[in-house]
Design an enzyme around this catalytic site. Structure first.
Site, PDB file in Angstrom:
ATOM      1  N   SER A  18       0.815  -1.207   0.000  1.00  0.00           N
ATOM      2  CA  SER A  18       0.000   0.000   0.000  1.00  0.00           C
ATOM      3  C   SER A  18       0.854   1.264   0.000  1.00  0.00           C
ATOM      4  O   SER A  18       1.890   1.337   0.669  1.00  0.00           O
ATOM      5  CB  SER A  18      -0.905   0.014   1.235  1.00  0.00           C
ATOM      6  OG  SER A  18      -1.577   1.260   1.357  1.00  0.00           O
ATOM      7  N   TYR A  42      -2.089   5.249  -4.439  1.00  0.00           N
ATOM      8  CA  TYR A  42      -3.004   6.375  -4.281  1.00  0.00           C
ATOM      9  C   TYR A  42      -2.407   7.503  -5.121  1.00  0.00           C
ATOM     10  O   TYR A  42      -1.356   8.047  -4.781  1.00  0.00           O
ATOM     11  CB  TYR A  42      -3.136   6.797  -2.822  1.00  0.00           C
ATOM     12  CG  TYR A  42      -3.945   5.853  -1.965  1.00  0.00           C
ATOM     13  CD1 TYR A  42      -5.270   5.568  -2.289  1.00  0.00           C
ATOM     14  CD2 TYR A  42      -3.396   5.262  -0.831  1.00  0.00           C
ATOM     15  CE1 TYR A  42      -6.022   4.699  -1.514  1.00  0.00           C
ATOM     16  CE2 TYR A  42      -4.143   4.402  -0.042  1.00  0.00           C
ATOM     17  CZ  TYR A  42      -5.450   4.125  -0.395  1.00  0.00           C
ATOM     18  OH  TYR A  42      -6.198   3.262   0.376  1.00  0.00           O
ATOM     19  N   THR A  50      -5.884   2.608  -6.828  1.00  0.00           N
ATOM     20  CA  THR A  50      -7.128   2.706  -6.066  1.00  0.00           C
ATOM     21  C   THR A  50      -7.854   3.993  -6.448  1.00  0.00           C
ATOM     22  O   THR A  50      -7.312   5.089  -6.318  1.00  0.00           O
ATOM     23  CB  THR A  50      -6.860   2.679  -4.556  1.00  0.00           C
ATOM     24  OG1 THR A  50      -6.315   1.398  -4.212  1.00  0.00           O
ATOM     25  CG2 THR A  50      -8.146   2.897  -3.766  1.00  0.00           C
ATOM     26  N   LYS A  69      -8.632  -0.370  -9.090  1.00  0.00           N
ATOM     27  CA  LYS A  69      -9.320  -0.919  -7.920  1.00  0.00           C
ATOM     28  C   LYS A  69     -10.419   0.035  -7.459  1.00  0.00           C
ATOM     29  O   LYS A  69     -10.205   1.234  -7.313  1.00  0.00           O
ATOM     30  CB  LYS A  69      -8.322  -1.139  -6.784  1.00  0.00           C
ATOM     31  CG  LYS A  69      -8.901  -1.781  -5.523  1.00  0.00           C
ATOM     32  CD  LYS A  69      -7.788  -2.072  -4.526  1.00  0.00           C
ATOM     33  CE  LYS A  69      -8.303  -2.750  -3.272  1.00  0.00           C
ATOM     34  NZ  LYS A  69      -9.092  -1.828  -2.423  1.00  0.00           N
ATOM     35  N   HIS A 113     -14.031  -1.073  -1.196  1.00  0.00           N
ATOM     36  CA  HIS A 113     -13.045  -0.777  -0.151  1.00  0.00           C
ATOM     37  C   HIS A 113     -13.483  -1.362   1.194  1.00  0.00           C
ATOM     38  O   HIS A 113     -13.246  -0.783   2.250  1.00  0.00           O
ATOM     39  CB  HIS A 113     -12.837   0.739  -0.021  1.00  0.00           C
ATOM     40  CG  HIS A 113     -11.429   1.125   0.317  1.00  0.00           C
ATOM     41  ND1 HIS A 113     -10.541   1.554  -0.624  1.00  0.00           N
ATOM     42  CD2 HIS A 113     -10.755   1.160   1.504  1.00  0.00           C
ATOM     43  CE1 HIS A 113      -9.383   1.844  -0.045  1.00  0.00           C
ATOM     44  NE2 HIS A 113      -9.480   1.599   1.246  1.00  0.00           N
TER      45      HIS A 113
END
Length: 377
Positions: free
Chosen positions: A128, A152, A178, A251, A275
């Site tokens: 992540s 992100y 994402t 995603k 999520h």
């Protein structure tokens, strides 16, 4: 060796050595066990969801509504092979560790323990952007095991390019972008405590270790200026393709329209996901969105799934409805909280074991044989 042989190993250890698992093998019960060891801040951040929690409940209810229809006398192979290849990554089963941030809230070793556990089992780990350990630390801990990177998309494109380069240089082979968290969802459990770990500098290790942050007077404020990105649009995707030479997965796709747009924009795959209910209260259950999306774009995109997955039986249901592989989130964090690296390994081995046994008992030798007809409801 079948993943389901893990079950036999547990029985033999119990009968021959009097040794039983330190953690429960009921993966659906892990949350209640983890609640007893998580700090109030960790509990508030990891377990609850957006708003009233209705989306998270809908995710679980969608799995409950769909029931597996076991078939008999189908000549299931005694030696079953769940291995597969997804977007160029070989894996022992169609399961990945979902990207999850700030894992040090669950255990002091955080992502390092998780990536070691994933490597030990062979399950790909998705790193992540919001991790408490950076690219290089995770790569050192995970060795040559398969890894993907979840982005992100920051407002600072120089930082974005740096992240992509660092991810590639540290062995991350697939980019997972994402889309559903351009802003943080309304999360009362965190809001009532006034708690956001990033503002304390936790969960932004990838940023703080980036060359672009060198010499910055207030790195947390600098981070806060580039994380919210609600203006992100389809027009921003070509930039990623220009700077990433591997597969790209989007995603957070929950509609067939967006799935088709992903295909039209040259993406390689999507993750059908809400999520885990953490972003939009009252949203559609991810499992309810999956069949229509898989039917619409499954011939053009690799369709993956997450949100609400707790058990091996849940994985079977998602695969039957069109997912090529499933990303598992919260159960991994619960295992991490309860036992560190060993706890994560336990969760992953139990998940794969239950997946294998559920497939066999339902009349299937391989997960590729599954289809909507394997379910009722």
């Amino acid at each position: 060796m079948n993943a389901g042989d893990h079950q036999l190993g547990i029985y033999l250890a119990g009968m021959l050595e009097g040794r039983t698992p330190e953690l429960t093998t009921d993966l659906a019960a892990l949350e209640n066990a983890a609640r007893k060891v998580l700090s109030p801040e960790a509990l508030g951040y990891i377990v609850p969801s957006a708003g009233s929690g209705s989306t998270a409940r809908a995710n679980l209810e969608a799995f409950e509504r769909r029931r597996i229809v076991p078939r008999m006398l189908r000549g299931v192979e005694r030696q079953r092979d769940l291995s597969c290849e997804v977007l160029g990554t070989r894996m022992p089963a169609p399961v990945l560790v979902a990207p999850m941030g700030v894992q040090t809230l669950a255990h002091e070793e955080g992502e390092l323990a998780t990536v070691r556990a994933a490597a030990a089992v062979g399950v790909p780990y998705v790193h992540s952007t919001a991790a408490a350990h950076d690219f290089e630390q995770v790569a050192a801990a995970g060795g040559d095991a398969p890894r993907w990177y979840q982005l992100y998309y920051p407002t600072d494109r120089d930082v974005c390019v740096s992240f992509l380069r660092r991810a590639r240089a540290t062995g991350h082979s697939v980019l997972v972008v994402t889309l559903d968290t351009t802003l943080l969802g309304w999360r009362p459990a965190d809001l009532d405590r006034g708690y956001l770990p990033f503002l304390a500098g936790t969960g932004i290790a990838n940023y703080l270790s980036d060359p672009s942050f060198a010499g910055v007077d207030n790195p947390v404020t600098h981070w806060a200026g580039m994380f919210p990105n609600p203006g992100l649009s389809w027009d921003d995707l070509p930039f990623l393709r220009d700077h990433w030479d591997g597969p790209i997965v989007l995603k957070g796709i929950m509609s067939t329209e967006d799935a088709r747009l992903a295909a039209e924009h040259g993406m390689d795959g999507i993750v059908v996901s809400n999520h885990g209910g953490r972003q939009v209260d009252g949203a559609l259950a991810a499992l309810d969105a999956l069949p229509g999306i898989a039917e619409a774009v499954g011939d053009r995109l690799t369709v993956l799934f997450d949100s609400g997955v707790r058990t091996g039986a849940d994985v079977v249901k998602a695969l039957a409805l069109g997912a090529k592989a499933v990303l598992v989130g919260r159960p991994v964090l619960y295992g991490l909280a309860l036992g560190g690296q060993a706890g994560v390994e336990h969760v992953l081995r139990c998940l794969l074991g239950e997946l294998d046994i559920t497939l066999a008992l339902s009349g299937y030798s391989a997960h590729g044989e599954l289809g909507p007809g394997a379910l009722a409801g």
